[in-house]
Design a protein around this motif. Structure first.
Motif, PDB file in Angstrom:
ATOM      1  N   HIS A  21       0.814  -1.216   0.000  1.00  0.00           N
ATOM      2  CA  HIS A  21       0.000   0.000   0.000  1.00  0.00           C
ATOM      3  C   HIS A  21       0.854   1.276   0.000  1.00  0.00           C
ATOM      4  CE1 HIS A  21      -2.857  -3.055   1.552  1.00  0.00           C
ATOM      5  NE2 HIS A  21      -3.658  -2.427   0.721  1.00  0.00           N
ATOM      6  N   VAL A  22       2.132   1.160   0.335  1.00  0.00           N
ATOM      7  CA  VAL A  22       3.010   2.330   0.365  1.00  0.00           C
ATOM      8  C   VAL A  22       3.105   2.921  -1.038  1.00  0.00           C
ATOM      9  CG1 VAL A  22       5.377   3.134   0.770  1.00  0.00           C
ATOM     10  CG2 VAL A  22       4.325   1.507   2.350  1.00  0.00           C
ATOM     11  N   GLY A  23       2.954   4.230  -1.121  1.00  0.00           N
ATOM     12  CA  GLY A  23       3.027   4.935  -2.396  1.00  0.00           C
ATOM     13  C   GLY A  23       1.681   5.197  -3.042  1.00  0.00           C
ATOM     14  N   LYS A  24       0.619   4.585  -2.534  1.00  0.00           N
ATOM     15  CA  LYS A  24      -0.708   4.819  -3.117  1.00  0.00           C
ATOM     16  C   LYS A  24      -1.192   6.220  -2.762  1.00  0.00           C
ATOM     17  CE  LYS A  24      -2.358   0.105  -3.348  1.00  0.00           C
ATOM     18  NZ  LYS A  24      -3.527  -0.742  -3.304  1.00  0.00           N
ATOM     19  N   ARG A  25      -1.910   6.814  -3.719  1.00  0.00           N
ATOM     20  CA  ARG A  25      -2.541   8.109  -3.481  1.00  0.00           C
ATOM     21  C   ARG A  25      -3.707   7.925  -2.517  1.00  0.00           C
ATOM     22  NH1 ARG A  25      -5.164   9.412  -8.155  1.00  0.00           N
ATOM     23  NH2 ARG A  25      -5.703  11.398  -7.242  1.00  0.00           N
ATOM     24  N   ILE A  82     -10.198   0.561  -1.418  1.00  0.00           N
ATOM     25  CA  ILE A  82      -8.791   0.523  -1.845  1.00  0.00           C
ATOM     26  C   ILE A  82      -8.735  -0.091  -3.227  1.00  0.00           C
ATOM     27  CG2 ILE A  82      -6.501  -0.379  -1.356  1.00  0.00           C
ATOM     28  CD1 ILE A  82      -7.297  -0.532   1.585  1.00  0.00           C
ATOM     29  N   THR A  83      -8.066   0.608  -4.151  1.00  0.00           N
ATOM     30  CA  THR A  83      -7.863   0.085  -5.493  1.00  0.00           C
ATOM     31  C   THR A  83      -6.367  -0.161  -5.692  1.00  0.00           C
ATOM     32  OG1 THR A  83      -7.502   2.234  -6.555  1.00  0.00           O
ATOM     33  CG2 THR A  83      -9.802   1.493  -6.315  1.00  0.00           C
ATOM     34  N   ASP A  84      -6.001  -0.517  -6.909  1.00  0.00           N
ATOM     35  CA  ASP A  84      -4.579  -0.731  -7.206  1.00  0.00           C
ATOM     36  C   ASP A  84      -3.755   0.545  -7.040  1.00  0.00           C
ATOM     37  OD1 ASP A  84      -4.968  -3.412  -7.718  1.00  0.00           O
ATOM     38  OD2 ASP A  84      -5.176  -3.119  -9.884  1.00  0.00           O
ATOM     39  N   ALA A  85      -4.387   1.697  -7.210  1.00  0.00           N
ATOM     40  CA  ALA A  85      -3.641   2.956  -7.195  1.00  0.00           C
ATOM     41  C   ALA A  85      -4.005   3.906  -6.059  1.00  0.00           C
ATOM     42  CB  ALA A  85      -3.830   3.686  -8.527  1.00  0.00           C
TER      43      ALA A  85
END
Length: 79
Positions: free
Chosen positions: A9-13, A70-73
């Motif tokens: 999840h790190v880095g997701k907007r 929560i999505t891929d991005a």
């Protein structure tokens, strides 16, 4: 939403319910998300997340109760 957060999840907007960016997932600590607040984050949204106190921090703990999807991005909030 109760989820198990991992390093994936790190880095997701992180976006509010209207899709406006609040920040980015900066770290996972003890299974909890920590978000680095973006420069254009809406003060009202920050207030709803209780991130607007007298302490001016760049990274805040995101409580599970504010996560709606929560999505891929992205991590979408319910505020």
């Amino acid at each position: 939403m109760v989820a198990q957060f991992t390093d994936k999840h790190v880095g997701k907007r992180v976006v509010d319910q209207n899709g406006v960016e609040v920040g980015t997932v900066n770290d996972i600590r003890n299974g909890d998300l920590h978000v680095e607040v973006g420069p254009d984050a809406d003060p009202e949204t920050l207030s709803e997340l209780q991130w607007d106190g007298t302490v001016n921090q760049q990274v805040h703990h995101l409580r599970d109760r504010y996560v709606s999807d929560i999505t891929d991005a992205t991590v979408r909030l319910n505020v």
